[in-house]
Design an enzyme around this catalytic site. Sequence first.
Site, PDB file in Angstrom:
ATOM      1  N   THR A  27      15.226  29.632 -49.401  1.00 38.88           N
ATOM      2  CA  THR A  27      13.830  30.073 -49.292  1.00 38.88           C
ATOM      3  C   THR A  27      13.415  30.721 -50.607  1.00 38.88           C
ATOM      4  O   THR A  27      14.236  30.954 -51.499  1.00 38.88           O
ATOM      5  CB  THR A  27      13.655  31.104 -48.154  1.00 38.88           C
ATOM      6  OG1 THR A  27      14.445  32.267 -48.457  1.00 38.88           O
ATOM      7  CG2 THR A  27      14.078  30.538 -46.824  1.00 38.88           C
ATOM      8  N   VAL A  87      22.165  36.292 -51.628  1.00 38.86           N
ATOM      9  CA  VAL A  87      21.038  36.959 -52.293  1.00 38.86           C
ATOM     10  C   VAL A  87      20.573  36.121 -53.486  1.00 38.86           C
ATOM     11  O   VAL A  87      21.324  35.895 -54.435  1.00 38.86           O
ATOM     12  CB  VAL A  87      21.431  38.373 -52.767  1.00 38.86           C
ATOM     13  CG1 VAL A  87      20.243  39.055 -53.433  1.00 38.86           C
ATOM     14  CG2 VAL A  87      21.935  39.200 -51.593  1.00 38.86           C
ATOM     15  N   LYS A  88      19.341  35.677 -53.419  1.00 38.37           N
ATOM     16  CA  LYS A  88      18.772  34.815 -54.456  1.00 38.37           C
ATOM     17  C   LYS A  88      18.072  35.682 -55.502  1.00 38.37           C
ATOM     18  O   LYS A  88      17.165  36.457 -55.175  1.00 38.37           O
ATOM     19  CB  LYS A  88      17.793  33.832 -53.818  1.00 38.37           C
ATOM     20  CG  LYS A  88      17.440  32.622 -54.649  1.00 38.37           C
ATOM     21  CD  LYS A  88      16.593  31.677 -53.802  1.00 38.37           C
ATOM     22  CE  LYS A  88      16.236  30.420 -54.562  1.00 38.37           C
ATOM     23  NZ  LYS A  88      15.329  29.558 -53.739  1.00 38.37           N
ATOM     24  N   ILE A  89      18.492  35.533 -56.751  1.00 42.62           N
ATOM     25  CA  ILE A  89      18.020  36.408 -57.826  1.00 42.62           C
ATOM     26  C   ILE A  89      17.491  35.572 -58.989  1.00 42.62           C
ATOM     27  O   ILE A  89      18.158  34.633 -59.430  1.00 42.62           O
ATOM     28  CB  ILE A  89      19.158  37.323 -58.318  1.00 42.62           C
ATOM     29  CG1 ILE A  89      19.614  38.233 -57.181  1.00 42.62           C
ATOM     30  CG2 ILE A  89      18.725  38.141 -59.527  1.00 42.62           C
ATOM     31  CD1 ILE A  89      20.770  39.141 -57.545  1.00 42.62           C
TER      32      ILE A  89
END
Length: 218
Positions: A27, A87-89
């Site tokens: 997402t 965790v998308k960073i």
Amino acid sequence: MKFFIDTANLEEIKKAKALGILDGVTTNPSLISKESIDKEWIMDHYISICDLLEDEEDLSAEIISTNYVDMIQEGEKLSLLHPKIVVKIPMCEDGIKAIKFLSKKNIKTNCTLVFSIGQAILAAKSGSYYVSPFVGRLDDISHNGLSLIKDIKIIYDNYHFKTNILAASIRHPLHITECAKIGIHAVTSPLNVISNLVQHPLTNIGLDKFLKDYKNKF
């Protein structure tokens, strides 16, 4: 090669699962903004997505913070929501530092918005679990997105980096099949792109003929 669906829509995720090809979900803030949920329910929405996933599947949920301190705080908060969350960073200096910090705490990360070999190397060096190069957006500005995927794969193999290549911004089935030939870990795309892999005009013609011949005989 694993197939991830790039969406925040629960019904689309259910359809992908019913098709039998879902390996995970990605997402981003844009996708979340398309859903009919209030801001205070976003975290619950992530949990709802995770609850649809099987044991080996995961969800990349993106932070919205852009400075190091807030990034690690938001990243830790997301990681505690559900064990399936990665965790998308975003790729930036503070992002690389945050990935390093979270990786040392055994929190899986996905370094996103990657458009160059150098960025991909930094993502791997910092310990990111996934790196997400954007194929379609490079094609949009007359750069070869698939060429970047090939180069990243070569470099990662050269140095035995453990970071998984998750090709993003997939626009059409050819992107998927070319990524498969390159041999990367996974692609993430809208459901309709994956569904289009089923289609071929000769398949439809053949099926129509088989059924017509059977009907004419029996």
